[in-house]
Every structure is written in C-alpha cells, then in structure tokens.
Design a protein around this motif. Structure first.
Motif, PDB file in Angstrom:
ATOM      1  N   ALA A 123       0.827  -1.204   0.000  1.00  0.00           N
ATOM      2  CA  ALA A 123       0.000   0.000   0.000  1.00  0.00           C
ATOM      3  C   ALA A 123       0.865   1.260   0.000  1.00  0.00           C
ATOM      4  N   GLU A 124       1.912   1.242   0.818  1.00  0.00           N
ATOM      5  CA  GLU A 124       2.798   2.404   0.881  1.00  0.00           C
ATOM      6  C   GLU A 124       3.627   2.535  -0.396  1.00  0.00           C
ATOM      7  N   GLN A 125       3.996   1.398  -0.994  1.00  0.00           N
ATOM      8  CA  GLN A 125       4.741   1.444  -2.255  1.00  0.00           C
ATOM      9  C   GLN A 125       3.910   2.128  -3.332  1.00  0.00           C
ATOM     10  N   ALA A 126       2.602   1.856  -3.338  1.00  0.00           N
ATOM     11  CA  ALA A 126       1.727   2.478  -4.341  1.00  0.00           C
ATOM     12  C   ALA A 126       1.686   3.990  -4.138  1.00  0.00           C
ATOM     13  N   ALA A 127       1.589   4.426  -2.878  1.00  0.00           N
ATOM     14  CA  ALA A 127       1.578   5.862  -2.601  1.00  0.00           C
ATOM     15  C   ALA A 127       2.922   6.491  -2.950  1.00  0.00           C
ATOM     16  N   ARG A 128       4.004   5.790  -2.612  1.00  0.00           N
ATOM     17  CA  ARG A 128       5.338   6.299  -2.924  1.00  0.00           C
ATOM     18  C   ARG A 128       5.532   6.443  -4.430  1.00  0.00           C
ATOM     19  N   ASP A 129       5.104   5.431  -5.197  1.00  0.00           N
ATOM     20  CA  ASP A 129       5.253   5.493  -6.656  1.00  0.00           C
ATOM     21  C   ASP A 129       4.462   6.663  -7.240  1.00  0.00           C
ATOM     22  N   GLU A 130       3.278   6.922  -6.670  1.00  0.00           N
ATOM     23  CA  GLU A 130       2.458   8.034  -7.160  1.00  0.00           C
ATOM     24  C   GLU A 130       3.116   9.382  -6.829  1.00  0.00           C
ATOM     25  N   ILE A 131       3.719   9.478  -5.663  1.00  0.00           N
ATOM     26  CA  ILE A 131       4.444  10.703  -5.302  1.00  0.00           C
ATOM     27  C   ILE A 131       5.589  10.950  -6.276  1.00  0.00           C
ATOM     28  N   VAL A 132       6.340   9.897  -6.571  1.00  0.00           N
ATOM     29  CA  VAL A 132       7.460  10.025  -7.504  1.00  0.00           C
ATOM     30  C   VAL A 132       6.959  10.441  -8.883  1.00  0.00           C
ATOM     31  N   ARG A 133       5.885   9.808  -9.352  1.00  0.00           N
ATOM     32  CA  ARG A 133       5.344  10.122 -10.687  1.00  0.00           C
ATOM     33  C   ARG A 133       4.889  11.575 -10.766  1.00  0.00           C
ATOM     34  N   LEU A 134       4.129  12.011  -9.769  1.00  0.00           N
ATOM     35  CA  LEU A 134       3.590  13.373  -9.792  1.00  0.00           C
ATOM     36  C   LEU A 134       4.673  14.424  -9.568  1.00  0.00           C
ATOM     37  N   ARG A 135       5.656  14.079  -8.738  1.00  0.00           N
ATOM     38  CA  ARG A 135       6.728  15.053  -8.507  1.00  0.00           C
ATOM     39  C   ARG A 135       7.574  15.224  -9.763  1.00  0.00           C
ATOM     40  N   LYS A 136       7.817  14.131 -10.479  1.00  0.00           N
ATOM     41  CA  LYS A 136       8.555  14.226 -11.741  1.00  0.00           C
ATOM     42  C   LYS A 136       7.773  15.017 -12.771  1.00  0.00           C
ATOM     43  N   TRP A 158      -2.897  13.312   3.916  1.00  0.00           N
ATOM     44  CA  TRP A 158      -1.525  13.697   3.621  1.00  0.00           C
ATOM     45  C   TRP A 158      -1.337  15.191   3.857  1.00  0.00           C
ATOM     46  N   SER A 159      -0.161  15.562   4.330  1.00  0.00           N
ATOM     47  CA  SER A 159       0.234  16.964   4.401  1.00  0.00           C
ATOM     48  C   SER A 159       1.330  17.194   3.366  1.00  0.00           C
ATOM     49  N   ALA A 160       1.514  18.445   2.977  1.00  0.00           N
ATOM     50  CA  ALA A 160       2.569  18.767   2.012  1.00  0.00           C
ATOM     51  C   ALA A 160       3.935  18.364   2.561  1.00  0.00           C
ATOM     52  N   MET A 161       4.138  18.542   3.880  1.00  0.00           N
ATOM     53  CA  MET A 161       5.420  18.196   4.484  1.00  0.00           C
ATOM     54  C   MET A 161       5.682  16.697   4.440  1.00  0.00           C
ATOM     55  N   ALA A 162       4.642  15.883   4.670  1.00  0.00           N
ATOM     56  CA  ALA A 162       4.820  14.432   4.613  1.00  0.00           C
ATOM     57  C   ALA A 162       5.151  13.983   3.187  1.00  0.00           C
ATOM     58  N   VAL A 163       4.503  14.594   2.194  1.00  0.00           N
ATOM     59  CA  VAL A 163       4.810  14.287   0.786  1.00  0.00           C
ATOM     60  C   VAL A 163       6.261  14.653   0.485  1.00  0.00           C
ATOM     61  N   ARG A 164       6.669  15.807   0.946  1.00  0.00           N
ATOM     62  CA  ARG A 164       8.047  16.276   0.724  1.00  0.00           C
ATOM     63  C   ARG A 164       9.054  15.294   1.309  1.00  0.00           C
ATOM     64  N   SER A 165       8.766  14.778   2.507  1.00  0.00           N
ATOM     65  CA  SER A 165       9.665  13.833   3.151  1.00  0.00           C
ATOM     66  C   SER A 165       9.843  12.574   2.318  1.00  0.00           C
ATOM     67  N   VAL A 166       8.732  12.023   1.801  1.00  0.00           N
ATOM     68  CA  VAL A 166       8.804  10.819   0.978  1.00  0.00           C
ATOM     69  C   VAL A 166       9.541  11.106  -0.330  1.00  0.00           C
ATOM     70  N   ALA A 167       9.273  12.260  -0.932  1.00  0.00           N
ATOM     71  CA  ALA A 167       9.924  12.616  -2.193  1.00  0.00           C
ATOM     72  C   ALA A 167      11.432  12.737  -2.011  1.00  0.00           C
ATOM     73  N   ARG A 168      11.842  13.345  -0.915  1.00  0.00           N
ATOM     74  CA  ARG A 168      13.272  13.517  -0.676  1.00  0.00           C
ATOM     75  C   ARG A 168      13.970  12.191  -0.443  1.00  0.00           C
ATOM     76  N   ARG A 169      13.283  11.270   0.240  1.00  0.00           N
ATOM     77  CA  ARG A 169      13.862   9.941   0.428  1.00  0.00           C
ATOM     78  C   ARG A 169      14.020   9.214  -0.909  1.00  0.00           C
ATOM     79  N   ALA A 170      13.188   9.586  -1.873  1.00  0.00           N
ATOM     80  CA  ALA A 170      13.269   8.971  -3.206  1.00  0.00           C
ATOM     81  C   ALA A 170      14.249   9.719  -4.100  1.00  0.00           C
ATOM     82  N   GLY A 171      14.950  10.691  -3.545  1.00  0.00           N
ATOM     83  CA  GLY A 171      15.952  11.428  -4.304  1.00  0.00           C
ATOM     84  C   GLY A 171      15.421  12.581  -5.120  1.00  0.00           C
ATOM     85  N   LEU A 172      14.184  13.031  -4.821  1.00  0.00           N
ATOM     86  CA  LEU A 172      13.579  14.133  -5.549  1.00  0.00           C
ATOM     87  C   LEU A 172      13.506  15.361  -4.665  1.00  0.00           C
TER      88      LEU A 172
END
Length: 234
Positions: A181-194, A219-233
C-alpha cells in the motif's frame, strides 16, 4: 487572552503518529476550556527540538506574533515541543517574556516568569528541561545501538523503516520488506513530482485516490516532501 500556538514534530513517524493533528486538537481544546482565543497556529515538521528558534521558521513566526503584539502569549502542547535542550528552552522563554508575552503548556498551564524570591521555580523548570534533553539523547543512543547490532548480525540496519517499507519477521530476524500500500503511494508521489506537481497538489491527489500515509487520516505537504526527498527528488 489572544494566543499564538506552536506545534512541532521531529520525525516522520511523529508526523503520522503523535503528530500535528493530535497536538493541534490538544491546543485548541485547552484554549476553549481556559477562555483563550487562538489567533495563529505555527508548525515545524521534521525539526529537532534541539535547534534554536532562529533555525525553526514556525517558532520564529510564533515569537514574532508576540513581538508585534498580535498575540499576547504562546501556547504549546508540552514544554518539550518548545525545546528538547534546556539552553534552547530557557532562551525561548526569555524571548517570550522580553516581548511582554505569557507562556502556556497544555499539560501544565502557565509557565511562570522567574522570580528572584522563588529560585526553586526556575530550578525545577530547568531540571525538567535537562531531563527532556536526556530523554532525547537516550532515545538516539538506543536507536544507534540497535542499528549497530543489526548491522553486525548482517541485517538491514535502520532506526525506522522508510515509507514504502515495513518490518517482517521477529527479533533479530526482523528486516525491511516492501509494504504494497505504501509502495503504491510512494510510486504516485514520484510520478507526480517528476511531473512538476507541488507537494500540496500531490497530497490532495493521494487523498482523492485513497492512498493514505502511515498513520494520519490525510496527507500533508510536508509528509509528501519527506517521501519525495527519500526517493531522491527535491
């Protein structure tokens, strides 16, 4: 009394756990129960309580409310949300009082100003600050020791699993494994951030898609930012 509220979490888990939502409810309820009006609410997410006010935008803004007289005091859920280092705690309290404001903690009421005729008041407050700092350092040490033991045993050495992973197994055999479930959210964050979407837009998209953060309802903007940064974005 018009009060400015301040909330802080230092880790991603707190953003989803004892987080800002829980702290905000506590502050708002306390203000209502005690006849105060909350005129502003400032937050620092993912920021250590050992940092000075100058390095915390939320705390700086809350102090500025008092300095410019839009608020008459500052309220926090607990004093350790204000600071985890006694030096930072005392410096921040001194600023509040210098600006003519009052300081309140939901779990203890008003933090009274220093009184030369009551030195125990200051000593007890400072001792509480010292133990808050000790608690923080002990937690860090336990996490560091745990990571070291895992690494020596050949296991994945982490203090907390990054979003998208969870622990599987028991005891020394426990290790990181994908959380679908978290992988799906993480992948969507990466896709949208790119795709150059903002953190706030991504948070709304995740909520609309039913992809939830680890513990919070939304979700908060800060939580999204945290996941994006861990993904190198960025």
């Amino acid at each position: 009394m018009k009060l400015s509220g301040y909330l802080r979490v230092s880790t991603e888990s707190q953003m989803d756990g004892f987080g800002l939502n829980v702290q905000e409810k506590a502050v708002r309820s306390w203000c209502r129960a005690n006849g105060h009006r909350l005129v502003a609410l400032h937050t620092d997410a993912g920021v250590s309580g050992a940092k000075d006010a100058a390095d915390r935008p939320g705390l700086s803004a809350a102090l500025y409310d008092i300095e410019k007289r839009t608020a008459e005091g500052l309220v926090v859920p607990r004093l350790d949300r204000l600071a985890r280092a006694v030096t930072v705690q005392e410096a921040t309290l001194a600023l509040v009082w210098r600006y003519g404001g009052s300081m309140f903690a939901v779990d203890g009421g008003e933090v009274l100003r220093d009184d030369p005729d009551d030195p125990m008041r200051t000593a007890m407050r400072e001792m509480a600050g010292v133990f808050a700092g000790l608690e923080r350092r002990m937690i860090v040490k336990r996490m560091r020791d745990g990571r070291k033991a895992k690494a020596e045993a050949g296991r994945h050495a982490v203090g907390q699993y990054a979003f998208g992973l969870h622990g599987e197994g028991k005891g020394r055999e426990r290790d990181a494994a994908p959380n679908p479930a978290e992988q799906a959210a993480r992948d969507e964050i990466v896709r949208l951030r790119k795709a150059k979407q903002s953190y706030r837009v991504i948070a709304a998209a995740l909520d609309a898609a039913g992809l939830r953060p680890r513990r919070a309802d939304r979700w908060s903007a800060m939580a999204v930012r945290s996941v994006a940064r861990r993904a190198g974005l960025s």
